[in-house]
Every structure is written in structure tokens, then in C-alpha cells.
Design a protein around this motif. Structure first.
Motif, PDB file in Angstrom:
ATOM      1  N   ARG A 178       0.828  -1.203   0.000  1.00  3.68           N
ATOM      2  CA  ARG A 178       0.000   0.000   0.000  1.00  3.68           C
ATOM      3  C   ARG A 178       0.868   1.261   0.000  1.00  3.68           C
ATOM      4  O   ARG A 178       0.513   2.270  -0.618  1.00  3.68           O
ATOM      5  N   LEU A 179       1.991   1.214   0.727  1.00  7.60           N
ATOM      6  CA  LEU A 179       2.904   2.359   0.743  1.00  7.60           C
ATOM      7  C   LEU A 179       3.440   2.636  -0.662  1.00  7.60           C
ATOM      8  O   LEU A 179       3.503   3.789  -1.105  1.00  7.60           O
ATOM      9  N   ALA A 180       3.818   1.563  -1.373  1.00  9.62           N
ATOM     10  CA  ALA A 180       4.303   1.731  -2.748  1.00  9.62           C
ATOM     11  C   ALA A 180       3.202   2.246  -3.660  1.00  9.62           C
ATOM     12  O   ALA A 180       3.429   3.100  -4.529  1.00  9.62           O
ATOM     13  N   ALA A 181       1.970   1.743  -3.469  1.00  5.16           N
ATOM     14  CA  ALA A 181       0.842   2.213  -4.287  1.00  5.16           C
ATOM     15  C   ALA A 181       0.538   3.681  -3.987  1.00  5.16           C
ATOM     16  O   ALA A 181       0.276   4.474  -4.908  1.00  5.16           O
ATOM     17  N   LEU A 182       0.587   4.060  -2.713  1.00  3.05           N
ATOM     18  CA  LEU A 182       0.343   5.451  -2.327  1.00  3.05           C
ATOM     19  C   LEU A 182       1.365   6.387  -2.955  1.00  3.05           C
ATOM     20  O   LEU A 182       1.050   7.540  -3.290  1.00  3.05           O
ATOM     21  N   SER A 183       2.584   5.902  -3.145  1.00  3.48           N
ATOM     22  CA  SER A 183       3.654   6.714  -3.739  1.00  3.48           C
ATOM     23  C   SER A 183       3.593   6.752  -5.260  1.00  3.48           C
ATOM     24  O   SER A 183       4.440   7.376  -5.885  1.00  3.48           O
ATOM     25  N   LYS A 184       2.606   6.048  -5.853  1.00  2.00           N
ATOM     26  CA  LYS A 184       2.500   5.897  -7.318  1.00  2.00           C
ATOM     27  C   LYS A 184       3.691   5.112  -7.867  1.00  2.00           C
ATOM     28  O   LYS A 184       4.234   5.420  -8.929  1.00  2.00           O
ATOM     29  N   GLY A 185       4.081   4.068  -7.130  1.00  2.80           N
ATOM     30  CA  GLY A 185       5.218   3.254  -7.522  1.00  2.80           C
ATOM     31  C   GLY A 185       4.812   2.021  -8.307  1.00  2.80           C
ATOM     32  O   GLY A 185       3.702   1.913  -8.833  1.00  2.80           O
ATOM     33  N   VAL A 186       5.737   1.037  -8.351  1.00  2.19           N
ATOM     34  CA  VAL A 186       5.560  -0.176  -9.146  1.00  2.19           C
ATOM     35  C   VAL A 186       6.104  -1.359  -8.350  1.00  2.19           C
ATOM     36  O   VAL A 186       7.133  -1.236  -7.672  1.00  2.19           O
ATOM     37  N   PHE A 187       5.417  -2.491  -8.441  1.00  3.38           N
ATOM     38  CA  PHE A 187       5.960  -3.743  -7.896  1.00  3.38           C
ATOM     39  C   PHE A 187       6.657  -4.499  -9.014  1.00  3.38           C
ATOM     40  O   PHE A 187       6.114  -4.605 -10.123  1.00  3.38           O
ATOM     41  N   VAL A 188       7.839  -5.035  -8.728  1.00  2.00           N
ATOM     42  CA  VAL A 188       8.605  -5.718  -9.769  1.00  2.00           C
ATOM     43  C   VAL A 188       9.037  -7.095  -9.288  1.00  2.00           C
ATOM     44  O   VAL A 188       9.494  -7.258  -8.155  1.00  2.00           O
ATOM     45  N   ASN A 189       8.855  -8.089 -10.142  1.00  2.00           N
ATOM     46  CA  ASN A 189       9.289  -9.466  -9.873  1.00  2.00           C
ATOM     47  C   ASN A 189      10.149  -9.912 -11.059  1.00  2.00           C
ATOM     48  O   ASN A 189       9.618 -10.261 -12.105  1.00  2.00           O
ATOM     49  N   PRO A 190      11.489  -9.887 -10.911  1.00  2.00           N
ATOM     50  CA  PRO A 190      12.375 -10.241 -12.024  1.00  2.00           C
ATOM     51  C   PRO A 190      12.870 -11.683 -11.983  1.00  2.00           C
ATOM     52  O   PRO A 190      13.927 -12.003 -12.535  1.00  2.00           O
ATOM     53  N   ALA A 191      12.132 -12.587 -11.325  1.00  2.00           N
ATOM     54  CA  ALA A 191      12.605 -13.959 -11.105  1.00  2.00           C
ATOM     55  C   ALA A 191      12.887 -14.678 -12.421  1.00  2.00           C
ATOM     56  O   ALA A 191      12.198 -14.464 -13.428  1.00  2.00           O
ATOM     57  N   LEU A 192      13.898 -15.538 -12.405  1.00  2.00           N
ATOM     58  CA  LEU A 192      14.187 -16.359 -13.578  1.00  2.00           C
ATOM     59  C   LEU A 192      13.059 -17.352 -13.822  1.00  2.00           C
ATOM     60  O   LEU A 192      12.698 -17.647 -14.967  1.00  2.00           O
ATOM     61  N   ILE A 193      12.516 -17.896 -12.745  1.00  2.00           N
ATOM     62  CA  ILE A 193      11.428 -18.873 -12.784  1.00  2.00           C
ATOM     63  C   ILE A 193      10.377 -18.432 -11.765  1.00  2.00           C
ATOM     64  O   ILE A 193      10.711 -18.139 -10.621  1.00  2.00           O
ATOM     65  N   GLU A 194       9.114 -18.379 -12.151  1.00  2.00           N
ATOM     66  CA  GLU A 194       8.061 -18.006 -11.213  1.00  2.00           C
ATOM     67  C   GLU A 194       6.829 -18.875 -11.461  1.00  2.00           C
ATOM     68  O   GLU A 194       5.975 -18.545 -12.282  1.00  2.00           O
ATOM     69  N   PRO A 227       0.650  -1.358  -9.710  1.00  2.00           N
ATOM     70  CA  PRO A 227       0.967  -1.919 -11.030  1.00  2.00           C
ATOM     71  C   PRO A 227       2.205  -2.815 -10.986  1.00  2.00           C
ATOM     72  O   PRO A 227       3.047  -2.701 -10.079  1.00  2.00           O
ATOM     73  N   LEU A 228       2.324  -3.686 -12.002  1.00  2.00           N
ATOM     74  CA  LEU A 228       3.356  -4.726 -11.993  1.00  2.00           C
ATOM     75  C   LEU A 228       4.308  -4.626 -13.180  1.00  2.00           C
ATOM     76  O   LEU A 228       3.909  -4.273 -14.283  1.00  2.00           O
ATOM     77  N   VAL A 229       5.560  -5.015 -12.923  1.00  2.00           N
ATOM     78  CA  VAL A 229       6.512  -5.404 -13.961  1.00  2.00           C
ATOM     79  C   VAL A 229       6.999  -6.780 -13.540  1.00  2.00           C
ATOM     80  O   VAL A 229       7.510  -6.950 -12.430  1.00  2.00           O
ATOM     81  N   ALA A 230       6.828  -7.791 -14.409  1.00  2.00           N
ATOM     82  CA  ALA A 230       7.091  -9.163 -13.966  1.00  2.00           C
ATOM     83  C   ALA A 230       7.717  -9.992 -15.073  1.00  2.00           C
ATOM     84  O   ALA A 230       7.575  -9.698 -16.268  1.00  2.00           O
ATOM     85  N   THR A 231       8.388 -11.037 -14.651  1.00  2.00           N
ATOM     86  CA  THR A 231       9.052 -11.951 -15.575  1.00  2.00           C
ATOM     87  C   THR A 231       8.051 -12.631 -16.501  1.00  2.00           C
ATOM     88  O   THR A 231       6.943 -12.990 -16.088  1.00  2.00           O
ATOM     89  N   GLU A 232       8.451 -12.801 -17.751  1.00  2.00           N
ATOM     90  CA  GLU A 232       7.577 -13.442 -18.735  1.00  2.00           C
ATOM     91  C   GLU A 232       7.699 -14.959 -18.630  1.00  2.00           C
ATOM     92  O   GLU A 232       8.032 -15.645 -19.592  1.00  2.00           O
ATOM     93  N   ASP A 233       7.427 -15.468 -17.447  1.00  2.00           N
ATOM     94  CA  ASP A 233       7.538 -16.903 -17.202  1.00  2.00           C
ATOM     95  C   ASP A 233       6.438 -17.330 -16.254  1.00  2.00           C
ATOM     96  O   ASP A 233       6.157 -16.663 -15.254  1.00  2.00           O
TER      97      ASP A 233
END
Length: 716
Positions: free
Chosen positions: A342-358, A373-379
């Protein structure tokens, strides 16, 4: 959905672990984890539906002085329509699931007696994990009612993880009864009318390895998320304790937050994220980076993998001078996690998951529920989540520039940010809430209960031979790669014979580089990757590093001393940092200036260094531990996977592949690599020199050896 004329009576079965309605002892032991929470929440959620008249969750009764008396109660009410029923299984003392196998027939008989005592037969039975599947298959065959199954984890994958952790195959059998588990899983898959999974990747990457694989009867129904805990910001998050902790690290704490949250595991690929941030002054200007990587007191006390990750993160932060721009607090509480989103959302930030495997991506769903909002691995799981929620961007986790650009695209466009935030919340409610879960669940079982979808009993038979008793192992560069047409044909063959033949890559590249090339050329993830010239061994589906192999090759290996000795040798220059690894020292070698290999070996031996010296492609010199090479790694993998060397087809193309191809393997040198380095192999009868190049040469060898045992060509 129409209400049934007769309210549904559903039975869930989960024999192992400690299951009760309140204060679940999650993490008490290996058996009391996410599955126990899932089955209790599923029972409650189903019972809230008007179509459902009654839900019984059958587990094991435990009377143990070391445990709460709650587990001894025969019946515990969860709600007006749901209850936990504890059935006796063998003795009364608490036992780990691996010790229950001999008592499961007793449990099934007791469960059958309980069912016969009820005023109505259940409409179906839903089993959880292999032991419950064994019981459920028995009950459903007796009662002629549908069986639904959720595996939660699978024995074949578990065995690979244990092997990678250093346990011998005999120990795994003695401790985990893994063969009995796999056999129970096969029997359950044969009997089940439907199998519930969390992602499409489970179907394509894990269940596909079973003889009784029935993809048409597998349903993707992600587990529900607690929307009472994960919700949009309320405005007071900036005053929370965790916000104050983060502010200690940040010069401008009011900037948007790029948030990453995961275990300190190399497969989570967090260092690549920090590098991407560090190499982008524009991104640093736009946002702060917050890394939540577990809890730590002293990094030196943590396991080797976590030490490696955390040390790498701190060194990368220092390299790019990210002080004041990056926070990586040592501690956080479980209750802080929703606040962080929620703190990240309040700041207008982004959640990121760069895992090799998810495989699933629970953190992505939690972040989305909080309007982040998300930026995530294409896996794996992220593909399903972003497709369902339309709330972010997918990236190649090995492409730092792409990660940075995706983050900037979202941060710089407030209209898009708002659309992603709203779509994420709506998508979670529609696809990942408990309400959405039971909606899909009831829609799935309706045809079974009403009889419009008949029960299907498979007539398949188990193969008498060992599962996957053969393997094809190949190098990447100038071997598998080089011709896209023949590569596509080779990949199609591997998919066709996936249950019969394992597929492995042996390469001089590091893991990240190999994965990047395979992703680019659409090569499916191998069952095993031997990277950095065989000094590292990774197993699918989770890219688990074989720690036992790592320990094995560390014997008499003194990397710093070797580098110091060879720094005095003319004609050698170190290759870039990306080509080095803890167990591989790589040089460019000028043969016109440098001494020959015999002399280099003599220099090292004089300094009491026992090593393996490999020269390849006319210019590359690699120094490895004396126990390490592609050939040694291949033989280690052969033992770990229980695949005889005689049943391995090995394709190579350089001097680094020579010891992998000699011996009892079936080997091929592809047509484009008939050079001086491998010319001596022509004298070895068992090694086949293909006329065709690249992957076509491997297919030619498959035909030559009749490797699939069809008596026909590979294309037939």
C-alpha cells in the motif's frame, strides 16, 4: 449458476499436517504449511455458497502430549455447514507424512466407514497431496463418485530438489518413500475426473512428466487471496512503522517506490534488478528502489545461497553508489507486507518481480489487490496474472535495459499507472479472490455432479521400464544453435518424446546467458543445465543448483592462488567478468605467445595446484577444479537421474566437449564442427561424425543410433 435441487455434500481429504480451524501452526514443520491453510479456507469458502449444503474436511486424528488437544477432537465446527472430521490412521501419535504410507489403507477403511454412517453419500471427494490422492482413489472406486485432486507439489519434482540438495537416491527412498509417492500420484491421476492446478505452467511443466497425464481434465483455478488483508491504500500508510524504517535509508523518501519482495534466492534474480536501476540515472531520478529480501541478523550466519545473494546486492549497491536511493532493511514482520504494497501504491510506484522462474506469483496478486501496477518476468504464473488482470508489463528477466524501460514506462505515464492500478484490483476480485475461486470450482464440478460429464477411467498402463531412462545432452553454441529450421525440428522431437527422454544442455555459458539464448531461440527449459563448463548443475523445473556437486568439486580448489600464478604467464589475458565464475577461470590465449598446454599444466603443478586445463576453439583457455568438466558433470548427472551412460546421446562441438563424448555414451560431432580439436575422436568407434550441421546433425545421429527405438527415422 443455478442452485442444485439437492444441496451439495462435499468431502475434502488432507491427512497429514496439523489442521485446525483457528491459529494454524504454519511453519511448525514441513507438513504444516500453505496446504493446511488452503484446505481450511477452501472448506469455509465453499460452505458459504447456497449450492453447498455441507463440507467435511477429513484429516488425521492426533493424540500427542507434545501437541494441542485440539488435534484430538473428532469433530471441529468451522461454520454452520463446514467442519473438520478427524479420522484415525494407524497410531495416535503425530507422524510426518512420509511415515504414514503403511497406514493409509487403514485410514481409507476408517474414512469409508465414516461415509457410510452419513445420511447421504457425498457428491464428490476432493483430495489434497499424494497421500490423500491414494486414499481418495480407493474411496471413489468403491463409491463410484467423482474424484477431484490437487497435488500442491509433485514427487518427481521433489526428488530432483532432494538430489540437488546432496541426498543420495537410496537416502531419498529411505527417508521420503519417494517411489511410493510417485506411484500414488500416478494412480490418483488415473482415477481423477479433474485435477485442480494454480497455473498453466504446472500442467505443461510438471504434470506432463507423468504417465497418466490428462491435460483436458486439468483445470486452472488459482487459490484465493485474502482481500480483507490486501486492499488499496487508506492514506495513513506513510505513518506506518515500516514507512519510518524505509525513510532511514532514503534521501528523498517521498519519491515513488519500486518495490521487490522475495526470498534471497539466486533464482529470484534481484541483483539484475539492482544493476538495471544502477545503470539508469533517469530511473534513479524518478523513483527509489526498495528491496525486501527476507530477514537477517548476520549474513555470515545464513545459508550459502542467501549469503551469495545478499552480498551481491550490497556490492552492486556500492558499485553504483545507490546510497540514499535504495533501501534494503534487515527485518520486517508479516503484517508489514500489506503495508509495503500500500505504501508503494500510495507513492505511485511499481511492484517488480524479475525472477528467472516463477511458477505462481502470489506476491504479484497481493500487490495487484493493493492497487500496485506490476513489472514481472515473462515466465509461468505472471503470464496468467497479467493476462487476467491487465495491470502491468512482462519483461525478459535477463534484460536489464528492458526491466528499466518497463519501470520508466509505467512511472512516467500517470494515466497508464491509474488504469493498471484499477485493473489490478478488479482482476484480483474477478480471478484471485476466494469468491472467484469457488465460482470456478463449482462451475467445474457441476457437470460431474449432474452426470452430464461421465466419469472417465483411464485404460493406460504404466511403462515397465524406468521413467525417462534415456537422455539427449547437447552444447548450445555452434551445435544446437546455428540453423533455426533444424532447431525447430529438434525441439518438436523433444516435445514428442518428453516422457521417454530427458533433455539437457552442457555449455560454457553461465546460467543467465544460457537462459537468455534459449529464451531468444524458443528452446524449452531443459531437465538439466550443466553451465560454466560443467562446474554448475541445475535441475528443472525450478533451476535448483546441485549443492552436492558444488561441494564435490571444491576439493583442492584455490582460485585466487591460480589467478596469481597465471598472471605471470605471457599470452594469457582474463576474459570479462561475465565469463568468470567461482569454479571457472577463463582466459583468452594467444598460441603464438603463450606456452603450450603441457607447460601451463607443469607451471601449475609446480605450485601444487591440481586443476583441469581446457583449451577450445583455438583461443579459449579455462581452468577448472580437477574434479570438474562437462564430462565429469555428465557422469554425476547420470548417477543422480539414474540414467545409464549407454542411454545418453551426447552432441558436442569443441575441445571442451571431448571428455563428455568419450566413454560409454552414444556421441555425435555435428557437421559444422569437424575441426582439429575433435579430430582424434574419429578413431573412437562409438562416436558418430554427422554429415549435417547444427541441430540437423543431432537429428541425423538420433536416426543413426535409432535412439528412440522406433526402428524408423526421427522424422517418422
Amino acid at each position: 449458476m443455478n442452485t442444485y435441487a439437492n444441496p451439495l455434500y462435499l468431502i475434502l481429504i488432507s491427512p497429514h499436517g496439523l489442521i485446525r480451524g483457528e491459529n494454524l501452526e504454519l511453519g511448525r514443520d514441513a507438513d504444516t504449511g500453505g496446504q493446511t491453510k488452503y484446505v481450511v479456507e477452501l472448506a469455509r469458502a465453499l460452505a458459504q455458497r447456497p449450492e453447498v449444503g455441507r463440507v467435511d474436511l477429513l484429516t488425521r486424528r492426533v493424540v500427542d502430549a507434545q501437541l494441542s488437544s485440539d488435534y484430538a477432537e473428532p469433530v471441529e465446527r468451522l461454520s454452520d455447514k463446514a467442519r473438520i472430521v478427524r479420522i484415525e490412521c494407524g497410531g495416535l501419535a503425530y507422524l510426518p507424512k512420509e511415515q504414514l504410507w503403511d497406514s493409509l489403507d487403514n485410514y481409507a477403511d476408517n474414512a469409508l466407514a465414516y461415509i457410510h454412517e452419513q445420511p447421504h453419500m457425498p457428491h464428490l471427494i476432493h483430495t489434497h497431496y499424494a497421500d490423500a490422492g491414494y486414499v481418495g482413489a480407493h474411496l471413489c472406486s468403491m463409491l463410484e463418485i467423482p474424484l477431484i485432486h490437487t497435488g500442491h507439489s509433485l514427487g518427481r519434482s521433489k526428488r530432483k530438489r532432494l538430489l540437488a540438495g546432496g541426498l543420495a537416491r537410496q537416502e531419498i527412498e529411505a527417508i521420503y518413500n519417494i517411489s511410493r509417492r510417485i506411484d500414488a500420484e500416478e494412480r490418483t491421476l488415473a482415477a481423477a475426473s479433474s485435477v485442480v492446478v494454480s497455473t498453466h505452467q504446472e500442467i505443461q511443466g510438471q504434470y506432463v512428466l507423468y504417465d497418466y497425464y490428462q491435460p483436458d481434465q486439468m483445470q486452472v483455478i488459482p487459490p484465493g487471496t485474502d482481500l480483507n488483508k490486501f486492499y488499496a491504500p487508506q492514506g495513513d500508510e506513510a505513518q506506518s512503522d515500516i514507512a519510518k524504517q524505509l525513510a532511514r535509508f532514503l534521501t528523498h523518501p517521498d519519491k515513488p517506490i519500486i518495490l521487490a519482495l522475495s526470498r534471497p534466492d539466486p533464482r529470484k534474480n534481484i541483483t539484475t534488478l539492482v544493476e538495471a536501476y544502477g545503470q539508469s540515472p533517469q530511473l534513479q531520478e524518478m523513483a527509489n528502489l526498495v528491496i525486501i529480501a527476507g530477514n537477517r541478523d548476520d549474513i555470515r550466519d545464513m545459508d550459502a545461497g542467501a549469503q551469495e545473494v545478499l552480498t551481491s546486492l550490497l556490492m552492486t549497491m556500492d558499485l553504483y553508489d545507490l546510497y540514499g536511493k535504495m533501501a534494503m532493511p534487515k527485518h520486517h514482520q508479516a503484517d508489514d507486507v500489506p503495508q509495503l504494497y500500500r505504501l508503494a501504491a500510495l507513492s505511485k510506484g511499481v511492484f517488480v518481480n524479475p525472477a528467472l522462474i516463477e511458477p505462481f506469483g502470489l506476491t504479484l496478486i497481493e500487490a495487484a489487490a493493493c492497487g500496485l501496477p506490476l513489472v514481472a518476468t515473462e515466465d509461468g504464473g505472471p503470464i496468467d496474472i497479467v493476462s487476467n488482470c491487465k495491470n502491468g508489463l512482462l519483461i525478459d528477466p535477463l534484460d536489464g535495459e528492458a526491466i528499466a524501460q518497463a519501470l520508466m514506462d509505467i512511472l512516467s505515464d500517470q494515466g497508464q499507472w491509474q488504469r493498471f492500478a484499477q485493473a489490478g484490483q478488479q482482476g484480483v476480485r474477478a480471478h484471485y479472490s476466494w469468491q472467484a475461486h469457488v465460482e470456478k470450482y463449482l462451475a467445474m464440478i457441476q457437470p460431474l455432479v449432474e452426470g452430464s460429464r461421465p466419469l472417465q477411467r483411464m485404460c493406460l498402463s504404466r511403462r515397465p521400464a524406468h521413467y525417462r531412462e534415456a537422455a539427449i545432452i547437447t552444447d548450445l553454441d555452434q551445435n544446437l544453435l546455428g540453423d533455426d529450421t533444424s532447431l525447430s525440428a529438434f525441439v518438436a522431437l523433444m516435445r514428442q518424446y518428453r516422457k521417454q527422454v530427458s533433455f539437457g544442455i552442457a555449455t560454457g555459458r553461465n546460467l543467465e546467458s544460457a537462459l537468455s539464448v534459449m529464451r531468444k531461440h524458443k528452446i524449452p527449459q531443459p531437465d538439466v543445465i550443466m553451465a560454466n563448463l560443467g562446474t554448475e548443475v541445475y535441475y528443472a523445473p525450478d533451476l535448483l543448483l546441485d549443492s552436492a556437486w558444488k561441494k564435490h568439486i571444491n576439493h583442492l580448489w584455490f582460485r585466487h592462488e591460480i589467478v596469481e600464478i597465471l598472471s605471470q604467464v605471457p599470452g594469457l589475458s582474463m576474459q570479462p567478468k561475465g565469463s568468470q565464475s567461482p569454479f571457472k577461470i577463463s582466459y583468452y590465449m594467444d598460441p603464438n605467445v603463450a606456452p603450450d598446454l603441457q607447460e601451463i599444466n607443469r607451471i601449475l603443478h609446480q605450485q601444487e595446484q591440481t586443476v583441469n586445463v581446457i583449451f577450445s576453439r583455438g583461443q579459449f583457455l579455462d581452468i577448472l577444479p580437477h574434479r570438474a568438466s562437462k564430462g565429469y558433470a555428465l557422469r554425476w548427472v547420470s548417477a543422480q537421474l539414474d540414467i545409464p551412460l549407454e542411454n545418453m546421446l551426447v552432441a558436442g562441438g569443441s575441445g571442451a566437449d571431448e571428455d563428455m563424448m568419450r566413454g560409454n555414451t552414444q556421441a555425435v560431432v555435428v557437421g559444422n564442427r569437424h575441426d582439429e580439436e575433435l579430430s582424434t575422436l574419429a578413431e573412437v568407434d562409438k562416436i558418430y561424425f554427422a554429415q549435417q550441421s547444427y541441430a540437423a546433425g543431432i537429428i541425423e545421429a538420433i536416426d543413426h543410433y535409432d535412439f528412440f527405438g522406433t526402428g524408423k527415422g526421427a522424422a517418422s
